[in-house]
Write a protein that holds these residues in place. Sequence first.
Motif, PDB file in Angstrom:
ATOM      1  N   GLU A  62       0.824  -1.205   0.000  1.00  0.00           N
ATOM      2  CA  GLU A  62       0.000   0.000   0.000  1.00  0.00           C
ATOM      3  C   GLU A  62       0.859   1.257   0.000  1.00  0.00           C
ATOM      4  O   GLU A  62       0.497   2.265  -0.618  1.00  0.00           O
ATOM      5  N   GLY A  63       2.007   1.208   0.655  1.00  0.00           N
ATOM      6  CA  GLY A  63       2.897   2.361   0.688  1.00  0.00           C
ATOM      7  C   GLY A  63       3.542   2.648  -0.649  1.00  0.00           C
ATOM      8  O   GLY A  63       3.893   3.797  -0.934  1.00  0.00           O
ATOM      9  N   ALA A  64       3.696   1.608  -1.479  1.00  0.00           N
ATOM     10  CA  ALA A  64       4.344   1.784  -2.775  1.00  0.00           C
ATOM     11  C   ALA A  64       3.359   1.942  -3.924  1.00  0.00           C
ATOM     12  O   ALA A  64       3.589   2.728  -4.846  1.00  0.00           O
ATOM     13  N   PHE A  65       2.242   1.189  -3.892  1.00  0.00           N
ATOM     14  CA  PHE A  65       1.317   1.181  -5.030  1.00  0.00           C
ATOM     15  C   PHE A  65      -0.157   1.248  -4.624  1.00  0.00           C
ATOM     16  O   PHE A  65      -1.037   1.159  -5.477  1.00  0.00           O
ATOM     17  N   LEU A 322       9.184   3.977   3.905  1.00  0.00           N
ATOM     18  CA  LEU A 322       8.574   5.074   4.662  1.00  0.00           C
ATOM     19  C   LEU A 322       7.268   4.638   5.315  1.00  0.00           C
ATOM     20  O   LEU A 322       6.968   5.004   6.460  1.00  0.00           O
ATOM     21  N   ALA A 323       6.484   3.838   4.568  1.00  0.00           N
ATOM     22  CA  ALA A 323       5.228   3.339   5.135  1.00  0.00           C
ATOM     23  C   ALA A 323       5.483   2.391   6.298  1.00  0.00           C
ATOM     24  O   ALA A 323       4.792   2.447   7.332  1.00  0.00           O
ATOM     25  N   LEU A 324       6.481   1.522   6.176  1.00  0.00           N
ATOM     26  CA  LEU A 324       6.811   0.597   7.260  1.00  0.00           C
ATOM     27  C   LEU A 324       7.349   1.345   8.472  1.00  0.00           C
ATOM     28  O   LEU A 324       7.089   0.958   9.617  1.00  0.00           O
ATOM     29  N   GLN A 325       8.089   2.419   8.213  1.00  0.00           N
ATOM     30  CA  GLN A 325       8.609   3.210   9.328  1.00  0.00           C
ATOM     31  C   GLN A 325       7.487   3.881  10.114  1.00  0.00           C
ATOM     32  O   GLN A 325       7.488   3.868  11.351  1.00  0.00           O
ATOM     33  N   SER A 326       6.527   4.457   9.409  1.00  0.00           N
ATOM     34  CA  SER A 326       5.438   5.160  10.086  1.00  0.00           C
ATOM     35  C   SER A 326       4.485   4.210  10.790  1.00  0.00           C
ATOM     36  O   SER A 326       3.873   4.566  11.801  1.00  0.00           O
TER      37      SER A 326
END
Length: 365
Positions: A62-65, A322-326
């Motif tokens: 979801e963070g990438a696409f 970035l999505a995994l970090q947040s």
Amino acid sequence: MSESLKSLADTGVSLRRVLVKLSGSRSLWVTLSAFVGSLILGLALIAAMGVPLLSALRVAFEGAFGNIRSLSDTLVFMTPRLLVALGALIAIRGGMFNLGGEGQLQMGAISAMLPFLAFGDIGPALLPLSIISGALCGALWGLIPAVLKVWRGIDEIIVTLMMNFIAIYFLKYLVQGPMRPAGSNFNMSAQLPSDGVFQQVIEGTRLHSGVFLALLIAVAVWVMLKHSAFGLKLRASGQSPRFVQFQGQSAAKNVIASMALSGAISGLAGAFEVLGVQYRLIDGFSSGLGFEGLAVSFLAGLEPFGAVIVSLYFGAINSAALALQSTFSIPAALADVLGGMPILFLAVMSGVMLVKGRPVWNSTL
């Protein structure tokens, strides 16, 4: 001292021959295996952090696409890596190993600001002037090692590598001095006016028109290399300069042309970051984009369309990180790990094939 430089230059020549041979001869399954292996190891690292794999995969995708905004970020992350990769593969196809993508990117970013600093806000003409300025300065930065190679026989690997640091510290000097606005405490230049930057294609996202211009450049590079007389001469010069000389052509001209074009496209990578993402010149904006672009060119087998796919992968892992970090507080450095592992896997697998195949290195690049 001279013996050490000569030894380093000889090492550079051998490295160039090996890398070009490996990138041009490996099969598709080797490259795919490198990426699959890196993704499996990346998932193992995430699992070792105590993060549920299925949840991590969902968040990463979801963070990438997952939506327009995520896809836009992926394409924006892709763009500078793609342009540097295109520049690098042109130089290598022409027989030059351009390690200076980072420096050419930095100089392109600096030059993208020059029309605004020289003429101020001149309206819609500012954007094309900034693009041209970035390309020209990148070309000039690429010409210097080419001229030294032709004129004095100085190995371009050493020169391009050293010139990266000159460009990086020159940018630091500018944003800490001449380009820093009066009264500002931040290491950055003044912001460009709205007429002098790429416009957002989709409202609420970072997607800008420079992304599509970069894809057009990739198509143009493919056409140039595969379907033009200049591309044929360039590839012939890279594979066998002596054959080109026997045909009555100038190998030196091909070297200079390949490095100028390589530097121009790498310069556009920096210009596009300034004009489409940062809107100003900022110290440390690159974070090694030039070196990642060089890796992309080899992972893509020195093919323009392959560079599009591989740079999209790099863009996706940056968005996903970035999505995994947040979401899970996973360090953003995971993107660097996932970007470096395919290179490591590919080097090991290609090295094994090289030893088993026992190829003869008798071509002059």
